[in-house]
Design an enzyme around this catalytic site. Structure first.
Site, PDB file in Angstrom:
ATOM      1  N   ASP A 209       5.821  -4.896  -0.071  1.00 22.64           N
ATOM      2  CA  ASP A 209       5.659  -6.141  -0.826  1.00 22.64           C
ATOM      3  C   ASP A 209       4.862  -7.137   0.015  1.00 22.64           C
ATOM      4  O   ASP A 209       5.161  -7.316   1.202  1.00 22.64           O
ATOM      5  CB  ASP A 209       7.020  -6.733  -1.178  1.00 22.64           C
ATOM      6  CG  ASP A 209       7.811  -5.847  -2.134  1.00 22.64           C
ATOM      7  OD1 ASP A 209       7.183  -5.067  -2.869  1.00 22.64           O
ATOM      8  OD2 ASP A 209       9.060  -5.943  -2.138  1.00 22.64           O
ATOM      9  N   HIS A 264       8.620   1.259   0.298  1.00 18.99           N
ATOM     10  CA  HIS A 264       9.648   1.716  -0.631  1.00 18.99           C
ATOM     11  C   HIS A 264       9.016   2.228  -1.923  1.00 18.99           C
ATOM     12  O   HIS A 264       7.838   1.996  -2.182  1.00 18.99           O
ATOM     13  CB  HIS A 264      10.662   0.605  -0.922  1.00 18.99           C
ATOM     14  CG  HIS A 264      10.052  -0.679  -1.400  1.00 18.99           C
ATOM     15  ND1 HIS A 264       9.334  -1.531  -0.575  1.00 18.99           N
ATOM     16  CD2 HIS A 264      10.036  -1.273  -2.621  1.00 18.99           C
ATOM     17  CE1 HIS A 264       8.918  -2.580  -1.260  1.00 18.99           C
ATOM     18  NE2 HIS A 264       9.330  -2.440  -2.501  1.00 18.99           N
ATOM     19  N   ARG A 274      16.962   2.812 -15.603  1.00 19.41           N
ATOM     20  CA  ARG A 274      17.183   1.869 -14.512  1.00 19.41           C
ATOM     21  C   ARG A 274      16.512   0.550 -14.875  1.00 19.41           C
ATOM     22  O   ARG A 274      15.371   0.525 -15.348  1.00 19.41           O
ATOM     23  CB  ARG A 274      16.600   2.411 -13.203  1.00 19.41           C
ATOM     24  CG  ARG A 274      16.652   1.434 -12.022  1.00 19.41           C
ATOM     25  CD  ARG A 274      16.042   2.058 -10.772  1.00 19.41           C
ATOM     26  NE  ARG A 274      15.802   1.077  -9.732  1.00 19.41           N
ATOM     27  CZ  ARG A 274      16.685   0.734  -8.788  1.00 19.41           C
ATOM     28  NH1 ARG A 274      17.880   1.313  -8.778  1.00 19.41           N
ATOM     29  NH2 ARG A 274      16.393  -0.168  -7.874  1.00 19.41           N
TER      30      ARG A 274
END
Length: 341
Positions: A209, A264, A274
């Site tokens: 990020d 990630h 999800r």
């Protein structure tokens, strides 16, 4: 836990979505857990940021019913007819997106909403999303962003205390600034059919990020994985009552690499959908990003060049998800990082 009662049909590009083998699951004790009411929280946060770039926070102060309410509202939006959702897209970057992640060819088994967290910056696509939803949705979004912004700032102030940064709000004031470029992303990963030889579809490809930190909350469906220092991917057990904190690229630079921006990804689940909500704590566009002088007094010791958040954000949007974006801003490119791209 809130889940969609009917499968959602995403648009084309299904065959282009990459797949991976399932990986070992970390036990809950393996992921650093920080109680924000613990007097030693600042020390534990620094250790987790150094070793993992990632940790879970409990006793964060955000009411669980607010988390559940926003999740229910997000599920309601994702259950709308595709034609209505498409009116809020394609994202640029705010708005509704499906399958396509960014403008550079990345795809995933996902649909999402990206909302600007700064009310001073208007977005037609954000307005279109609110037009397709109830007033309750907008109120839940605004309340959630307000509460999670406080968690973001609390964590950043503990980071400052743990590193001996003065003043205490050196980092948090960037996220508190009225011109802060923070945003909220709500992801929906529909259930995916199991691939041949038990391979699973990628929901969101590997990346870091770019912001300072990210604050993530999801339902109790698995899928999130982080990359360890040795390059091994491990699955993170979900916990719908807690937040997971990711170190972002900007914080890696400001700590001169002491903290690592965690790589990630998310793999789609073959049984349950999800839903995740991520608050990205970003600085103002004009904010200069560089190693903090209180941590690295001599500029010759800096690993990174100084740049503005606007410059880095612009560069990041021109890259693919898996690119090592900080490489362009290193004073001397680190070959070890490049090998992990």
């Amino acid at each position: 836990m809130v889940v969609l009662s009917q499968p959602v049909a995403l648009d084309n590009h299904t065959s282009a979505i990459p797949t991976y083998e399932p990986v070992p699951v970390l036990t809950s004790q393996s992921i650093p857990v920080v109680d924000l009411t613990d007097p030693e929280a600042k020390t534990l946060i620094v250790k987790a940021c150094e070793e993992f770039g990632f940790f879970k926070v409990v006793n964060h102060g955000v009411q669980h019913d607010l988390m559940t309410r926003l999740e229910q509202e997000a599920v309601g939006f994702f259950a709308l007819p595709q034609s209505l959702k498409n009116q809020a897209g394609p994202p640029e970057p705010y708005g509704y997106g499906s399958k396509r992640i960014g403008p550079n060819g990345d795809v995933g088994w996902i649909e999402y909403i990206l909302l600007n967290a700064n009310p001073q910056l208007s977005s037609p696509k954000t307005t279109a999303i609110f037009r397709q939803t109830s007033q309750i949705f907008r109120e839940a979004v605004e309340e959630y962003m307000k509460e999670v912004k406080e968690v973001t700032c609390k964590v950043l102030e503990m980071v400052a205390e743990g590193l001996g940064i003065e003043p205490r709000d050196t980092l948090s004031k960037m996220a508190r600034d009225e011109k802060s470029d923070s945003c909220l992303r709500m992801n929906h990963y529909p259930t995916a059919e199991e691939e041949a030889e038990k391979m699973v579809k990628v929901g969101f490809g590997e990346h870091t990020d770019p912001q300072i930190i990210s604050v993530l909350r999801s339902n109790n469906t698995a899928g999130l994985q982080i990359c360890m220092k040795d390059g091994r991917w491990v699955a993170v057990p979900p916990d719908h009552s807690s937040f997971f904190i990711n170190v972002g690229d900007a914080l890696q630079v400001m700590t001169n690499g002491r903290f690592k921006s965690v790589k990630h990804r998310v793999l789609a689940d073959t049984r349950r959908s999800r839903v995740s909500m991520i608050y990205f704590g970003g600085p103002p566009l004009s904010q200069k990003i560089a190693p903090l002088s209180c941590l690295v007094p001599k500029q010759e010791d800096w690993l990174y060049k100084e740049f503005t958040w606007s410059q880095y954000k612009s560069s990041a949007y021109k890259s693919k998800l898996g690119d090592y974006r900080l490489g362009l801003f290193e004073k001397q490119p680190l070959l070890t990082h490049r090998s992990n791209v």
